[in-house]
Design a protein around this motif. Structure first.
Motif, PDB file in Angstrom:
ATOM      1  N   LEU A   8       1.146  -1.497   0.183  1.00  0.00           N
ATOM      2  CA  LEU A   8       0.085  -0.339  -0.063  1.00  0.00           C
ATOM      3  C   LEU A   8       0.821   1.543   0.213  1.00  0.00           C
ATOM      4  N   GLY A   9       2.275   0.849  -0.709  1.00  0.00           N
ATOM      5  CA  GLY A   9       2.837   2.215  -0.235  1.00  0.00           C
ATOM      6  C   GLY A   9       3.369   3.300   0.963  1.00  0.00           C
ATOM      7  N   ILE A  10       3.167   1.988   1.546  1.00  0.00           N
ATOM      8  CA  ILE A  10       3.853   2.628   3.476  1.00  0.00           C
ATOM      9  C   ILE A  10       4.823   2.221   3.633  1.00  0.00           C
ATOM     10  N   SER A  11       6.004   3.367   4.002  1.00  0.00           N
ATOM     11  CA  SER A  11       7.570   3.162   4.469  1.00  0.00           C
ATOM     12  C   SER A  11       7.124   3.676   6.338  1.00  0.00           C
ATOM     13  N   ILE A  12       7.992   2.651   6.628  1.00  0.00           N
ATOM     14  CA  ILE A  12       8.121   3.028   8.431  1.00  0.00           C
ATOM     15  C   ILE A  12       9.483   3.184   8.549  1.00  0.00           C
ATOM     16  N   THR A  13       9.837   3.893   9.593  1.00  0.00           N
ATOM     17  CA  THR A  13      11.576   4.230   9.588  1.00  0.00           C
ATOM     18  C   THR A  13      11.313   3.893  11.234  1.00  0.00           C
ATOM     19  N   VAL A  14      11.824   3.335  11.544  1.00  0.00           N
ATOM     20  CA  VAL A  14      12.155   3.150  12.934  1.00  0.00           C
ATOM     21  C   VAL A  14      13.700   3.611  13.492  1.00  0.00           C
ATOM     22  N   PHE A  15      13.735   3.784  14.934  1.00  0.00           N
ATOM     23  CA  PHE A  15      14.916   5.090  15.198  1.00  0.00           C
ATOM     24  C   PHE A  15      15.197   3.926  16.353  1.00  0.00           C
ATOM     25  N   ARG A  16      15.880   2.932  16.714  1.00  0.00           N
ATOM     26  CA  ARG A  16      15.966   2.564  17.818  1.00  0.00           C
ATOM     27  C   ARG A  16      17.167   3.256  18.538  1.00  0.00           C
ATOM     28  N   TRP A  17      16.436   3.331  20.207  1.00  0.00           N
ATOM     29  CA  TRP A  17      17.608   3.889  20.565  1.00  0.00           C
ATOM     30  C   TRP A  17      17.778   3.413  21.973  1.00  0.00           C
ATOM     31  N   ASP A  18      18.295   3.560  23.170  1.00  0.00           N
ATOM     32  CA  ASP A  18      19.011   2.518  24.748  1.00  0.00           C
ATOM     33  C   ASP A  18      17.150   1.861  25.200  1.00  0.00           C
ATOM     34  N   ASN A  19      16.420   3.265  25.302  1.00  0.00           N
ATOM     35  CA  ASN A  19      15.350   2.927  25.943  1.00  0.00           C
ATOM     36  C   ASN A  19      14.013   3.444  25.388  1.00  0.00           C
ATOM     37  N   TYR A  20      14.000   3.982  24.053  1.00  0.00           N
ATOM     38  CA  TYR A  20      12.467   4.606  23.606  1.00  0.00           C
ATOM     39  C   TYR A  20      13.090   4.489  21.817  1.00  0.00           C
ATOM     40  N   LEU A  21      12.141   4.293  20.732  1.00  0.00           N
ATOM     41  CA  LEU A  21      12.158   4.593  19.745  1.00  0.00           C
ATOM     42  C   LEU A  21      11.444   5.731  19.051  1.00  0.00           C
ATOM     43  N   ASP A  22      11.803   6.482  18.054  1.00  0.00           N
ATOM     44  CA  ASP A  22      12.044   6.830  17.638  1.00  0.00           C
ATOM     45  C   ASP A  22      10.904   7.037  16.097  1.00  0.00           C
ATOM     46  N   LEU A  23       9.969   7.429  15.541  1.00  0.00           N
ATOM     47  CA  LEU A  23       9.432   6.196  14.432  1.00  0.00           C
ATOM     48  C   LEU A  23       9.095   7.645  12.759  1.00  0.00           C
ATOM     49  N   GLN A  24       9.252   7.361  11.763  1.00  0.00           N
ATOM     50  CA  GLN A  24       8.417   7.883  10.629  1.00  0.00           C
ATOM     51  C   GLN A  24       7.667   7.085  10.337  1.00  0.00           C
ATOM     52  N   ILE A  25       6.434   7.802   9.743  1.00  0.00           N
ATOM     53  CA  ILE A  25       5.325   6.769   8.385  1.00  0.00           C
ATOM     54  C   ILE A  25       5.348   7.366   7.641  1.00  0.00           C
ATOM     55  N   ASP A  26       5.647   6.937   6.112  1.00  0.00           N
ATOM     56  CA  ASP A  26       5.184   8.632   5.000  1.00  0.00           C
ATOM     57  C   ASP A  26       3.944   6.812   4.528  1.00  0.00           C
ATOM     58  N   MET A  27       2.865   7.462   3.774  1.00  0.00           N
ATOM     59  CA  MET A  27       2.548   6.946   3.512  1.00  0.00           C
ATOM     60  C   MET A  27       1.094   7.376   2.491  1.00  0.00           C
ATOM     61  N   ASN A  28      -0.349   7.422   2.339  1.00  0.00           N
ATOM     62  CA  ASN A  28      -1.289   8.384   1.368  1.00  0.00           C
ATOM     63  C   ASN A  28      -2.015   7.639   2.480  1.00  0.00           C
ATOM     64  N   ALA A  29      -3.291   8.281   2.404  1.00  0.00           N
ATOM     65  CA  ALA A  29      -4.468   7.892   3.064  1.00  0.00           C
ATOM     66  C   ALA A  29      -5.255   6.882   2.337  1.00  0.00           C
ATOM     67  N   LEU A  30      -5.917   6.132   3.719  1.00  0.00           N
ATOM     68  CA  LEU A  30      -5.648   4.701   3.171  1.00  0.00           C
ATOM     69  C   LEU A  30      -7.567   4.606   2.894  1.00  0.00           C
ATOM     70  N   GLU A  31      -8.179   3.782   2.109  1.00  0.00           N
ATOM     71  CA  GLU A  31      -9.165   3.579   1.515  1.00  0.00           C
ATOM     72  C   GLU A  31     -10.580   3.215   2.915  1.00  0.00           C
ATOM     73  N   GLY A  32     -11.820   3.994   3.012  1.00  0.00           N
ATOM     74  CA  GLY A  32     -12.279   3.300   4.093  1.00  0.00           C
ATOM     75  C   GLY A  32     -11.646   4.298   5.477  1.00  0.00           C
ATOM     76  N   GLY A  33     -11.018   5.311   5.333  1.00  0.00           N
ATOM     77  CA  GLY A  33     -10.938   5.619   7.057  1.00  0.00           C
ATOM     78  C   GLY A  33      -9.563   5.149   7.581  1.00  0.00           C
ATOM     79  N   GLN A  34      -8.864   5.858   8.646  1.00  0.00           N
ATOM     80  CA  GLN A  34      -7.876   5.326   9.240  1.00  0.00           C
ATOM     81  C   GLN A  34      -7.888   6.491  10.262  1.00  0.00           C
ATOM     82  N   ASP A  35      -7.642   5.782  11.305  1.00  0.00           N
ATOM     83  CA  ASP A  35      -7.560   7.079  13.092  1.00  0.00           C
ATOM     84  C   ASP A  35      -5.857   6.344  14.265  1.00  0.00           C
ATOM     85  N   GLY A  36      -6.430   6.681  14.844  1.00  0.00           N
ATOM     86  CA  GLY A  36      -5.339   6.722  15.825  1.00  0.00           C
ATOM     87  C   GLY A  36      -3.893   7.950  15.979  1.00  0.00           C
ATOM     88  N   SER A  37      -2.750   7.655  16.887  1.00  0.00           N
ATOM     89  CA  SER A  37      -1.832   9.253  17.581  1.00  0.00           C
ATOM     90  C   SER A  37      -1.745   9.564  15.991  1.00  0.00           C
TER      91      SER A  37
END
Length: 456
Positions: A323-352
């Motif tokens: 679905l053209g989704i790319s996810i980049t996760v940065f693994r630090w010692d005790n937590y994660l940063d992340l980047q999500i690249d995507m198009n809007a999904l058919e049927g809708g989406q939600d969340g943080s």
């Protein structure tokens, strides 16, 4: 063809250069027989027992294949009665045993191979694409069996066996630039960013924060299920950071990808409960029923979401998914940063990451909770269990000292409704904290002011 001589009529055997190199005959051996007679014995091509020197001579009571300058008295040959076992073009005592594949659940040992990455072009091993394997051997032919039986066994054993379909792990070489990494967003796609404790920039550009512990929807749709576990750390005075990431759903055929921080080298990456990518500079190709599903690349490349982390070693996962989704996760010692690249999904989406409707104003923490729930419902968890939340003393004091009473009351009512009757008092409290401070990007600065003075 093969001719067996009477026992006791053989005095010697020697090989001569091959007379045939193709077709049904591959070699010939000259046999010196009693009475000055000679017999030419031709080996059959493809048998693996005559090879390039060809020929068998048979007799009794023991057998030696016509594979070299061998001498014996009495009858001999691979096919004579009482013959010794032949394996390829050799005959000897059994000798030392060798480790042999006998099948899953049969043997007593398993093979384990390890490799160490030494740098681009410095080693002598490289990963290559898997190819079909062919088992081509003849194992233990006993004397007294006819040539037809041997040919039948050889045909079965020489039949090509395709390699099993498996997920492929490849070593990758260091590069200065890789297409599709962080910061390179394809036209039409938008980006959701997570960093720190955890600050969020939604696809529509809103800036909600989620400070309470628990399991949250990051992206929720019919096809895509991305969940995060947010937990406090000692460095954030209890305010949550992204502690673990789970990715699943029909868009990857319901496989589940699990990513933890480094945790001093103890953090893991799993797919369907199995640990993968134990070391950096490798790539994991996740295959589905109809071909490749996702590529997960583990390296040191990419623009950081949080520039404040630039002084630390980088351990970065780049996931290219359906679905053209790319996810980049940065693994630090005790937590994660992340980047999500995507198009809007058919049927809708939600969340943080918000509802991706082009309107940033409806991506507040409270509105997101109202739409998808304050936490992931137990029945929808990709995690194996819910975590136990904690509320630090600083957070508790901060909430009672600075959150307006009306906001706290409304937040408690909303949290009880969203979490359900089974929610504990502590789960309600950490949810209310988000209702009070979810749109305050600098809650950490306030929490620090409530830090207890060190004893003594």
């Amino acid at each position: 063809w093969l001719e067996l001589a009477p026992a006791g009529s053989w005095v010697g055997l020697r090989s001569v250069p091959p007379m045939y190199s193709a077709g049904t005959m591959q070699g010939v051996s000259m046999v010196q027989m009693g009475g000055g007679r000679q017999q030419q014995n031709f080996g059959t091509a493809g048998m693996g027992m005559a090879g390039a020197t060809g020929g068998f001579a048979g007799g009794q009571p023991r057998g030696i294949p016509a594979c070299g300058a061998l001498e014996a008295s009495g009858g001999f040959g691979c096919l004579g009665p009482g013959a010794m076992a032949c394996n390829g073009c050799s005959a000897a005592d059994a000798g030392a045993g060798i480790m042999t594949l006998v099948g899953t659940g049969v043997g007593d040992y398993v093979a384990e191979t390890t490799y160490r990455y030494v740098g681009n072009g410095r080693g002598d091993l490289e990963f290559v694409d898997a190819k079909k394997s062919y088992k081509s051997y003849i194992s233990y032919v006993f004397g007294g069996l006819g040539l037809l039986f041997v040919v039948s066994i050889a045909a079965v054993l020489l039949w090509p066996v395709p390699a099993a379909s498996t997920t492929v792990v490849k070593q990758i070489r260091p590069q200065k630039k890789v297409e599709g990494l962080t910061g390179e967003v394809a036209p039409g796609r938008k980006t959701c960013l997570f960093w720190g404790d955890p600050h969020v920039k939604t696809f529509d550009g809103a800036r909600p924060s989620f400070y309470g512990d628990g399991e949250f929807w990051i992206v929720k749709s019919d096809q895509v299920h991305i969940q995060g576990r947010y937990k406090g750390t000692e460095y954030t005075h209890g305010l949550a950071a992204t502690n673990k990431l789970m990715i699943g759903g029909p868009f990857i055929e319901n496989h589940v990808i699990e990513i933890e921080p480094m945790l001093g080298g103890q953090g893991i990456i799993k797919i369907d409960g199995k640990q993968v990518l134990k070391h950096i500079m490798f790539q994991y190709d996740l295959n589905g029923d109809y071909g490749g599903l996702a590529t997960i690349r583990y390296d040191e490349l990419g623009d950081l979401v949080d520039k404040a982390q630039s002084e630390y070693p980088r351990n970065i996962l780049h996931m290219n998914m359906p679905l053209g989704i790319s996810i980049t996760v940065f693994r630090w010692d005790n937590y994660l940063d992340l980047q999500i690249d995507m198009n809007a999904l058919e049927g809708g989406q939600d969340g943080s990451c918000g509802n991706y409707n082009g309107d940033a104003s409806d991506d507040t923490t409270a509105q997101i909770f109202e739409r998808v729930g304050a936490r992931v419902a137990p029945a929808d968890l990709l995690f194996r269990h819910q975590s136990d939340p904690e509320l630090s003393p600083e957070m508790d004091e901060m909430m009672h000292a600075t959150c307006p009473a009306e906001t706290m009351q409304h937040g408690e009512e909303a949290c009880r409704s969203e979490l359900g009757a089974s929610a504990t008092d502590l789960q309600i409290k950490v949810c209310v904290f988000d209702q009070c401070f979810g749109m305050n990007e600098h809650a950490l600065q306030t929490a620090k002011t409530f830090e207890s003075a060190p004893e003594g």
